[in-house]
Design an enzyme around this catalytic site. Structure first.
Site, PDB file in Angstrom:
ATOM      1  N   ASP A 118       0.809  -1.222   0.000  1.00  0.00           N
ATOM      2  CA  ASP A 118       0.000   0.000   0.000  1.00  0.00           C
ATOM      3  C   ASP A 118       0.841   1.270   0.000  1.00  0.00           C
ATOM      4  OD1 ASP A 118      -2.136  -1.698   0.213  1.00  0.00           O
ATOM      5  OD2 ASP A 118      -2.985  -0.777   2.013  1.00  0.00           O
TER       6      ASP A 118
ATOM      7  N   HIS B  38      -6.033   3.236  -4.127  1.00  0.00           N
ATOM      8  CA  HIS B  38      -5.947   3.464  -2.675  1.00  0.00           C
ATOM      9  C   HIS B  38      -6.241   4.932  -2.353  1.00  0.00           C
ATOM     10  CE1 HIS B  38      -5.054   2.097   1.298  1.00  0.00           C
ATOM     11  NE2 HIS B  38      -3.910   2.730   1.436  1.00  0.00           N
TER      12      HIS B  38
ATOM     13  N   HIS C 279      -5.006   9.556   0.523  1.00  0.00           N
ATOM     14  CA  HIS C 279      -5.029   8.704   1.719  1.00  0.00           C
ATOM     15  C   HIS C 279      -5.839   9.312   2.871  1.00  0.00           C
ATOM     16  CE1 HIS C 279      -3.535   5.829   4.737  1.00  0.00           C
ATOM     17  NE2 HIS C 279      -3.105   5.103   3.716  1.00  0.00           N
TER      18      HIS C 279
ATOM     19  N   HIS D 259       3.617  -2.388   3.125  1.00  0.00           N
ATOM     20  CA  HIS D 259       3.666  -1.032   2.574  1.00  0.00           C
ATOM     21  C   HIS D 259       4.976  -0.823   1.815  1.00  0.00           C
ATOM     22  CE1 HIS D 259       0.713  -0.772   5.832  1.00  0.00           C
ATOM     23  NE2 HIS D 259       0.174   0.220   5.151  1.00  0.00           N
TER      24      HIS D 259
END
Length: 278
Positions: free
Chosen positions: A98, A149, A153, A243
């Protein structure tokens, strides 16, 4: 993306869990041969016995949709829960990363995946992807799946529908321009979904993907701890969250180099899900 641009992850995870609980208990869905989910008992993956086997010759084989995809996707259903697990032949697992791409860490992750002939999912943030389109192009060339995503964020459950749509739409456009296809998968920041998020992602042709095992690499707990989280949680159908951006991800890079060959030698198929097309 600078870490201070995000809300505190631990606080957001708490808020996200509450929001997700309101939308419905996740973890009860697995993605099978088609787009319709099958219900299973919700349980966290625990330590599994890992007999040493020869690495699989099918590690690159997608879970579904074995032919080349067609251009037009079937209409996406509005879900009430994200997928937490996937189903596939044998000991199948999915690795996901991510917040990237980040030119400091993502290339090293791609190098390790290429070394072992493994594909993964990358859930990218639009403002990161916009500055690193070459890395999205490389992901496409090497067979990885790129998911949405959001752009910046945010905690989506605090935003209006128009803001949510903008966050998702802008990112899908960047992905399509750089990767070559619009994303078919979406992951909400902090794991926070609500009805509006489920509806909007479906309108944009995306399915919700969460995770089974959190490596907690965002806390920088040490390479060994990250490796232990993955190896202890390894089991058929597991989706691993790591990540490749959002902070110092050097531990994540080193951990992947350790646990990936071990998983393959233990007989796991590290692959990516495929959506069915009309």
């Amino acid at each position: 993306m600078k870490k201070d641009q995000f809300l505190t992850r631990r606080g957001m995870l708490i808020a996200g869990a509450a929001a997700l609980g309101a939308a419905g208990t996740a973890g009860a869905l697995t993605l099978g041969a088609g787009d319709e989910p099958a219900r299973t008992a919700a349980s966290a993956a625990g330590p599994q016995a890992r007999p040493v086997l020869s690495p699989s010759a099918y590690r690159l084989q997608p879970l579904t949709g074995y032919g080349p995809p067609q251009r037009t996707a079937a209409r996406t259903a509005v879900r009430h829960e994200p997928f937490l697990r996937v189903s596939g032949r044998g000991r199948t697992m999915v690795l996901t990363f991510d917040d990237g791409p980040d030119p400091r860490y993502t290339p090293h992750i791609l190098d390790t995946l290429a070394e072992h002939d493994v594909r993964a999912m990358f859930f990218v943030c639009g403002e990161q992807a916009d500055w690193n389109r070459d890395l999205l192009a490389r992901m496409a060339d090497e067979g990885h799946v790129v998911g949405n995503h959001t752009w910046s964020h945010p905690l989506l459950t605090r935003l209006s529908r128009s803001r949510i749509h903008s966050e998702l739409q802008r990112t899908s456009k960047v992905i399509e321009d750089a990767y070559g296809e619009r994303p078919l998968w979406f992951r909400a920041p902090y794991g926070a979904w609500n009805r509006s998020v489920f509806q909007i992602e479906a309108e944009l042709g995306m399915e919700p993907m969460a995770w089974t095992v959190d490596t907690e690499d965002w806390t920088t707990p040490g390479t060994r701890v990250i490796v232990d989280h993955v190896e202890d949680g390894a089991a058929p159908g597991v989706v691993v969250l790591s990540h490749d951006a959002g902070g110092d991800r050097s531990q994540s890079v080193r951990a992947l180099r350790r646990y990936l060959p071990h998983l393959l030698d233990s007989g796991y198929h590290l692959t990516v899900p495929r959506r069915r097309y009309a």
